[in-house]
Scaffold this motif. Structure first.
Motif, PDB file in Angstrom:
ATOM      1  N   LEU A  45       6.477  10.387   2.822  1.00  0.00           N
ATOM      2  CA  LEU A  45       5.979  11.381   1.864  1.00  0.00           C
ATOM      3  C   LEU A  45       7.051  12.406   1.524  1.00  0.00           C
ATOM      4  N   PHE A  46       7.843  12.832   2.510  1.00  0.00           N
ATOM      5  CA  PHE A  46       8.936  13.763   2.231  1.00  0.00           C
ATOM      6  C   PHE A  46       9.900  13.162   1.212  1.00  0.00           C
ATOM      7  N   GLY A  47      10.299  11.908   1.450  1.00  0.00           N
ATOM      8  CA  GLY A  47      11.200  11.248   0.524  1.00  0.00           C
ATOM      9  C   GLY A  47      10.574  11.047  -0.843  1.00  0.00           C
ATOM     10  N   ALA A  48       9.276  10.745  -0.865  1.00  0.00           N
ATOM     11  CA  ALA A  48       8.591  10.531  -2.144  1.00  0.00           C
ATOM     12  C   ALA A  48       8.545  11.817  -2.965  1.00  0.00           C
ATOM     13  N   TYR A  49       8.246  12.936  -2.301  1.00  0.00           N
ATOM     14  CA  TYR A  49       8.220  14.209  -3.029  1.00  0.00           C
ATOM     15  C   TYR A  49       9.618  14.613  -3.492  1.00  0.00           C
ATOM     16  N   GLY A  50      10.630  14.318  -2.682  1.00  0.00           N
ATOM     17  CA  GLY A  50      11.993  14.588  -3.122  1.00  0.00           C
ATOM     18  C   GLY A  50      12.341  13.801  -4.371  1.00  0.00           C
ATOM     19  N   LEU A  51      11.997  12.509  -4.383  1.00  0.00           N
ATOM     20  CA  LEU A  51      12.247  11.678  -5.560  1.00  0.00           C
ATOM     21  C   LEU A  51      11.414  12.157  -6.749  1.00  0.00           C
ATOM     22  N   VAL A  81       0.839  -1.203   0.000  1.00  0.00           N
ATOM     23  CA  VAL A  81       0.000   0.000   0.000  1.00  0.00           C
ATOM     24  C   VAL A  81       0.873   1.252   0.000  1.00  0.00           C
ATOM     25  N   LEU A  82       1.982   1.221   0.742  1.00  0.00           N
ATOM     26  CA  LEU A  82       2.921   2.340   0.714  1.00  0.00           C
ATOM     27  C   LEU A  82       3.484   2.549  -0.687  1.00  0.00           C
ATOM     28  N   TRP A  83       3.818   1.452  -1.342  1.00  0.00           N
ATOM     29  CA  TRP A  83       4.336   1.536  -2.718  1.00  0.00           C
ATOM     30  C   TRP A  83       3.311   2.187  -3.638  1.00  0.00           C
ATOM     31  N   THR A  84       2.059   1.810  -3.499  1.00  0.00           N
ATOM     32  CA  THR A  84       1.000   2.414  -4.304  1.00  0.00           C
ATOM     33  C   THR A  84       0.908   3.911  -4.045  1.00  0.00           C
ATOM     34  N   LEU A  85       0.997   4.306  -2.769  1.00  0.00           N
ATOM     35  CA  LEU A  85       0.937   5.728  -2.416  1.00  0.00           C
ATOM     36  C   LEU A  85       2.107   6.491  -3.015  1.00  0.00           C
ATOM     37  N   VAL A  86       3.315   5.935  -2.905  1.00  0.00           N
ATOM     38  CA  VAL A  86       4.505   6.616  -3.419  1.00  0.00           C
ATOM     39  C   VAL A  86       4.448   6.726  -4.941  1.00  0.00           C
ATOM     40  N   ILE A  87       3.925   5.706  -5.605  1.00  0.00           N
ATOM     41  CA  ILE A  87       3.788   5.767  -7.069  1.00  0.00           C
ATOM     42  C   ILE A  87       2.861   6.904  -7.465  1.00  0.00           C
ATOM     43  N   PHE A  88       1.766   7.058  -6.727  1.00  0.00           N
ATOM     44  CA  PHE A  88       0.868   8.186  -6.977  1.00  0.00           C
ATOM     45  C   PHE A  88       1.618   9.515  -6.874  1.00  0.00           C
ATOM     46  N   VAL A  89       2.446   9.644  -5.827  1.00  0.00           N
ATOM     47  CA  VAL A  89       3.165  10.896  -5.588  1.00  0.00           C
ATOM     48  C   VAL A  89       4.183  11.163  -6.688  1.00  0.00           C
ATOM     49  N   VAL A  90       5.001  10.155  -6.996  1.00  0.00           N
ATOM     50  CA  VAL A  90       6.089  10.347  -7.962  1.00  0.00           C
ATOM     51  C   VAL A  90       5.547  10.631  -9.356  1.00  0.00           C
ATOM     52  N   THR A  91       4.570   9.842  -9.773  1.00  0.00           N
ATOM     53  CA  THR A  91       4.062  10.010 -11.132  1.00  0.00           C
ATOM     54  C   THR A  91       3.221  11.267 -11.295  1.00  0.00           C
ATOM     55  N   SER A  92       2.650  11.776 -10.187  1.00  0.00           N
ATOM     56  CA  SER A  92       1.778  12.944 -10.315  1.00  0.00           C
ATOM     57  C   SER A  92       2.549  14.165 -10.790  1.00  0.00           C
ATOM     58  N   ILE A  93       3.691  14.456 -10.162  1.00  0.00           N
ATOM     59  CA  ILE A  93       4.454  15.644 -10.536  1.00  0.00           C
ATOM     60  C   ILE A  93       5.024  15.506 -11.939  1.00  0.00           C
ATOM     61  N   VAL A  94       5.552  14.313 -12.261  1.00  0.00           N
ATOM     62  CA  VAL A  94       6.101  14.096 -13.601  1.00  0.00           C
ATOM     63  C   VAL A  94       5.003  14.212 -14.653  1.00  0.00           C
ATOM     64  N   SER A  95       3.839  13.621 -14.389  1.00  0.00           N
ATOM     65  CA  SER A  95       2.728  13.684 -15.346  1.00  0.00           C
ATOM     66  C   SER A  95       2.244  15.117 -15.526  1.00  0.00           C
ATOM     67  N   LEU A 121       9.346  -0.582  -5.386  1.00  0.00           N
ATOM     68  CA  LEU A 121       8.708  -1.771  -4.812  1.00  0.00           C
ATOM     69  C   LEU A 121       9.698  -2.520  -3.930  1.00  0.00           C
ATOM     70  N   PHE A 122      10.954  -2.592  -4.368  1.00  0.00           N
ATOM     71  CA  PHE A 122      12.003  -3.234  -3.564  1.00  0.00           C
ATOM     72  C   PHE A 122      12.256  -2.448  -2.279  1.00  0.00           C
ATOM     73  N   LEU A 123      12.380  -1.127  -2.385  1.00  0.00           N
ATOM     74  CA  LEU A 123      12.707  -0.304  -1.219  1.00  0.00           C
ATOM     75  C   LEU A 123      11.615  -0.340  -0.159  1.00  0.00           C
ATOM     76  N   LEU A 124      10.359  -0.403  -0.583  1.00  0.00           N
ATOM     77  CA  LEU A 124       9.249  -0.245   0.352  1.00  0.00           C
ATOM     78  C   LEU A 124       8.709  -1.566   0.896  1.00  0.00           C
ATOM     79  N   THR A 125       9.084  -2.678   0.295  1.00  0.00           N
ATOM     80  CA  THR A 125       8.572  -3.969   0.770  1.00  0.00           C
ATOM     81  C   THR A 125       9.641  -4.825   1.441  1.00  0.00           C
ATOM     82  N   ILE A 126      10.918  -4.545   1.184  1.00  0.00           N
ATOM     83  CA  ILE A 126      11.965  -5.342   1.805  1.00  0.00           C
ATOM     84  C   ILE A 126      12.009  -5.054   3.307  1.00  0.00           C
ATOM     85  N   PRO A 127      12.171  -6.062   4.170  1.00  0.00           N
ATOM     86  CA  PRO A 127      12.160  -5.839   5.631  1.00  0.00           C
ATOM     87  C   PRO A 127      13.468  -5.223   6.123  1.00  0.00           C
TER      88      PRO A 127
END
Length: 257
Positions: A146-152, A63-77, A178-184
């Motif tokens: 979210l801070f890191g996601a907006y930075g990316l 779910v975090l990965w889904t949220l971060v994808i929304f953030v990253v792709t929104s600004i680029v789009s 997906l690797f960064l947000l799901t790996i323990p």
């Protein structure tokens, strides 16, 4: 800034209400992908499979990965759409500054997308029969993510500003996230713990798994380091985006596509 955010929120709401089928389809697809993987794992492992809190941790990461994808792709789009429609130069001339406009637009979009993400999370919990904890302290590690996601997002937007089309790179970035947000990473020790601090959003994601999947208490030292990490990536993204804006103006490629 508040006036700008409210204007962008109204704009995002109008777009959302005019194209609701796209949002509903996104929720269905994202939930179906996870549930399909869940059923496949159960089939392969057999009826005696016991996930424990690992599945809960995977749900949080997904779910975090889904949220971060929304953030990253929104600004680029947003940037690419402005370039295609020929209105990017107009955005550059706003008194707020292009960075504030894109950030306000992304946060406004996130405000609406949070509702969709919550719906995805509830559907996944309903389908898998799992239960997560929702302490009030989870807002702190969520902010670091979210801070890191907006930075990316601003780092990727810098490339889009200069090179216009970065769809393939954006797709590769999604797999890396997906690797960064799901790996323990919260189980790492020694040298890997230093690597964990340097990677974007990894610490915040680990703390969220501890809070929501394992019902652990918030660690002050870890959350402080996570805030440093998130703010560091946010400032880095804003600085690089500002430099890319100056370079794009120098080359005269703002209005090009």
């Amino acid at each position: 800034m508040l006036e700008l955010f409210l204007a962008e929120l109204k704009r995002s709401w109008i777009e959302f209400t005019r194209y609701p089928v796209d949002a509903v389809a996104g929720v269905f697809i994202i939930t179906s992908v996870f549930y399909g993987l869940f059923l496949s794992a159960r089939y392969i492992a057999g009826p005696n499979l016991q996930f424990g809190d690992r599945l809960d941790a995977i749900v949080v990461g997904y779910v975090l990965w889904t949220l971060v994808i929304f953030v990253v792709t929104s600004i680029v789009s947003i940037l690419q759409i402005e370039a295609q429609t020929g209105t990017l130069e107009q955005v550059m001339l706003t008194p707020y500054g292009v960075s504030r406009v894109f950030l306000a637009r992304a946060i406004a979009s996130l405000t609406i997308n949070i509702v969709l993400i919550t719906g995805i999370l509830l559907l996944i919990l309903l389908l898998t029969g799992r239960r997560l904890y929702f302490p009030l302290t989870l807002i702190f590690p969520l902010l670091t993510v979210l801070f890191g996601a907006y930075g990316l997002a601003f780092l990727m937007a810098s490339l889009a500003l200069l090179f216009k089309r970065i769809q393939q790179l954006l797709g590769l970035t999604q797999f890396a996230l997906l690797f960064l947000l799901t790996i323990p990473s919260e189980t790492w020790s020694g040298t890997l713990s230093i690597v964990r601090f340097l990677l974007p959003m990894t610490m915040g994601a680990g703390i969220l798994r501890d809070l929501m999947a394992r019902n652990l208490s918030l660690n002050f030292v870890e959350i402080s380091l996570a805030f440093l990490n998130g703010l560091g990536y946010l400032f880095l993204g804003l600085i690089v985006f500002r430099r890319a804006e100056v370079e794009a103006k120098r080359r005269g490629i703002l209005g090009g596509y």
